[in-house]
Design a protein around this motif. Structure first.
Motif, PDB file in Angstrom:
ATOM      1  N   CYS A 132       0.820  -1.219   0.000  1.00  0.00           N
ATOM      2  CA  CYS A 132       0.000   0.000   0.000  1.00  0.00           C
ATOM      3  C   CYS A 132       0.852   1.267   0.000  1.00  0.00           C
ATOM      4  CB  CYS A 132      -0.951   0.006   1.203  1.00  0.00           C
ATOM      5  SG  CYS A 132      -2.183  -1.317   1.141  1.00  0.00           S
ATOM      6  N   PHE A 134       1.441   4.331  -1.767  1.00  0.00           N
ATOM      7  CA  PHE A 134       0.754   5.153  -2.765  1.00  0.00           C
ATOM      8  C   PHE A 134       1.482   6.462  -3.050  1.00  0.00           C
ATOM      9  CE2 PHE A 134      -2.634   2.884  -0.327  1.00  0.00           C
ATOM     10  CZ  PHE A 134      -3.007   2.008  -1.335  1.00  0.00           C
ATOM     11  N   ILE A 153      -7.091   3.127  -5.622  1.00  0.00           N
ATOM     12  CA  ILE A 153      -6.689   3.072  -4.218  1.00  0.00           C
ATOM     13  C   ILE A 153      -7.831   2.546  -3.354  1.00  0.00           C
ATOM     14  CG2 ILE A 153      -5.985   4.471  -2.238  1.00  0.00           C
ATOM     15  CD1 ILE A 153      -4.525   6.296  -4.220  1.00  0.00           C
ATOM     16  N   GLU A 154      -9.038   2.967  -3.645  1.00  0.00           N
ATOM     17  CA  GLU A 154     -10.183   2.514  -2.842  1.00  0.00           C
ATOM     18  C   GLU A 154     -10.419   1.007  -2.988  1.00  0.00           C
ATOM     19  OE1 GLU A 154     -13.337   5.086  -4.110  1.00  0.00           O
ATOM     20  OE2 GLU A 154     -12.943   6.545  -2.496  1.00  0.00           O
ATOM     21  N   ARG A 156      -8.042  -1.174  -3.325  1.00  0.00           N
ATOM     22  CA  ARG A 156      -7.018  -1.784  -2.453  1.00  0.00           C
ATOM     23  C   ARG A 156      -7.366  -1.596  -0.975  1.00  0.00           C
ATOM     24  NH1 ARG A 156      -1.537   0.311  -5.321  1.00  0.00           N
ATOM     25  NH2 ARG A 156      -0.531  -0.784  -3.572  1.00  0.00           N
ATOM     26  N   ILE A 157      -7.960  -0.471  -0.648  1.00  0.00           N
ATOM     27  CA  ILE A 157      -8.432  -0.264   0.727  1.00  0.00           C
ATOM     28  C   ILE A 157      -9.505  -1.291   1.063  1.00  0.00           C
ATOM     29  CG2 ILE A 157      -9.660   1.312   2.266  1.00  0.00           C
ATOM     30  CD1 ILE A 157      -8.377   3.638   0.815  1.00  0.00           C
ATOM     31  N   CYS A 238      -2.489  -0.321   5.837  1.00  0.00           N
ATOM     32  CA  CYS A 238      -2.900  -0.110   4.452  1.00  0.00           C
ATOM     33  C   CYS A 238      -4.133   0.794   4.391  1.00  0.00           C
ATOM     34  CB  CYS A 238      -3.194  -1.449   3.785  1.00  0.00           C
ATOM     35  SG  CYS A 238      -3.669  -1.301   2.036  1.00  0.00           S
ATOM     36  N   GLN A 239      -5.054   0.587   5.288  1.00  0.00           N
ATOM     37  CA  GLN A 239      -6.236   1.446   5.310  1.00  0.00           C
ATOM     38  C   GLN A 239      -5.853   2.896   5.583  1.00  0.00           C
ATOM     39  OE1 GLN A 239      -9.718  -0.223   7.550  1.00  0.00           O
ATOM     40  NE2 GLN A 239      -8.352  -1.952   7.911  1.00  0.00           N
ATOM     41  N   LYS A 241      -2.903   4.406   5.126  1.00  0.00           N
ATOM     42  CA  LYS A 241      -2.189   4.964   3.975  1.00  0.00           C
ATOM     43  C   LYS A 241      -3.153   5.262   2.831  1.00  0.00           C
ATOM     44  CE  LYS A 241       2.385   2.831   4.591  1.00  0.00           C
ATOM     45  NZ  LYS A 241       3.369   1.902   3.968  1.00  0.00           N
ATOM     46  N   GLY A 242      -4.080   4.356   2.610  1.00  0.00           N
ATOM     47  CA  GLY A 242      -5.027   4.546   1.527  1.00  0.00           C
ATOM     48  C   GLY A 242      -5.914   5.755   1.738  1.00  0.00           C
TER      49      GLY A 242
END
Length: 354
Positions: A132, A134, A153-154, A156-157, A238-239, A241-242
């Motif tokens: 993640c 970005f 990105i969403e 991947r979130i 990851c959440q 960062k996203g």
């Protein structure tokens, strides 16, 4: 210049690139400030909309760390005992089947089915491997690609949230799996103790192999508590960062849209008030005449003054041409004189030699 031409010309330049009327005067700074404020507000709205979600995820993470450690410590003695019991049950069933060939076939059959089962459900610890990162995507994203970048990105979130939600429930699910394994093992033992004439020991042996697999994979591939917590933390990170990346892109998207709206409004005003804009431009050019000439050969400014300046320039240009012509004539005369002198000198040398 027509109205359509004026509008089209203005549409080719963004609000950021339009020239200022004069040095130190830039009323469009207000437009930039407004768009910056629009971007900040859009980012703040996005952050507020997802603040509770991230706060809840952090709270769940902290609770799961402690709950999983306790659940695993509680389950370990039972899991170890069930493993020993199932190994004994399988040994006993081999004797009850009393056919080595059937046992070999059953072991091979279980191995084949187990492989297919692992293909469906890997059950090999942490299966979330997205870093993640970005930063490059956000930094290099052009305004036209912001929407697609946000969607990417969403997605991947969403994948991170799915794994996170599953792991958060692991402490409860682990306890449930232990309870189910106890019941599964007890059922096999109970059937073994019943009337042997009514029991299919081949089928019971297969059930025992499955129960032992459940016991061996009860930790879902997490070797210890730290392995579970690291995976859980990775999905939470990851959440975060996203959401941070989408927050920044949301701000930039709002700023870009604001500038587009301002540009459209400016073009519309230019089209509606073309004559006023032409006169305003005339006043600006009059106050700040250019040093070059326009297409008609006259300087910008008053007509009389322009013609007078043209005459002065023409007179200076003629004087310069005359001076250059005289200089060229003198240079030619000097060159002819030098050539005559060289010819005379050569003739004298020839006479002396004769």
């Amino acid at each position: 210049m027509t109205t359509a031409q004026t509008g089209a010309g203005a549409a080719t330049a963004s609000p950021e690139s339009r020239s200022t009327p004069c040095g130190g005067c830039d009323p469009e700074l207000l437009d930039h400030l407004k768009c910056r404020a629009v971007g900040i507000q859009a980012q703040a709205d996005y952050n507020k909309a997802h603040e509770d979600e991230l706060t809840q995820a952090r709270t769940q993470y902290d609770g799961a760390r402690s709950a999983y450690g306790s659940a695993r410590s509680t389950a370990k003695p039972d899991v170890d005992d069930l493993g020993k019991q199932l190994n004994q049950v399988i040994d006993q069933l081999r004797c009850l089947v009393d056919n080595d060939y059937k046992i070999q076939l059953l072991d091979r059959a279980f191995s084949i089915v187990e492989g297919r089962l692992r293909a469906c459900y890997p059950n090999q610890g942490c299966t979330f491997d997205d870093d993640c990162d970005f930063d490059d995507m956000v930094r290099d994203c052009s305004p036209e690609d912001i929407a697609s970048a946000i969607a990417h990105i969403e997605r991947r979130i969403k994948a991170a949230v799915k794994v996170f939600t599953d792991l958060i429930a692991e402490p409860v699910n682990l306890a449930k799996r232990v309870t189910d394994l106890k019941a599964e093992t007890a059922d096999i033992v109970s059937k073994m103790a019943s009337d042997s004439r009514t029991v299919d020991f081949v089928m019971l042996y297969a059930a025992a192999l499955v129960a032992r697999d459940h016991q061996e994979t009860i930790w879902r591939g997490f070797e210890d508590v730290n392995a579970y917590v690291d995976c859980l933390c990775r999905t939470l990170t990851c959440q975060i960062k996203g959401f941070a990346a989408v927050s920044e892109l949301t701000r930039r998207q709002a700023v870009h849209q604001c500038h587009k709206d301002q540009q459209a409004a400016a073009c519309q005003q230019l089209q509606d008030d073309t004559a006023d804009e032409v006169y305003a431009e005339y006043l600006r050019l009059k106050a700040h005449p250019r040093q070059d000439q326009d297409d008609s050969g006259r300087r910008d400014g008053e007509d009389g003054e322009g013609r007078g300046n043209d005459r002065d320039r023409d007179r200076d240009r003629d004087r310069d041409r005359d001076r250059d012509r005289d200089r060229d004539r003198d240079r030619d005369r000097d060159r002819d004189r030098d050539r005559d002198r060289d010819n005379q000198s050569g003739g004298d040398r020839n006479s002396h030699e004769e």
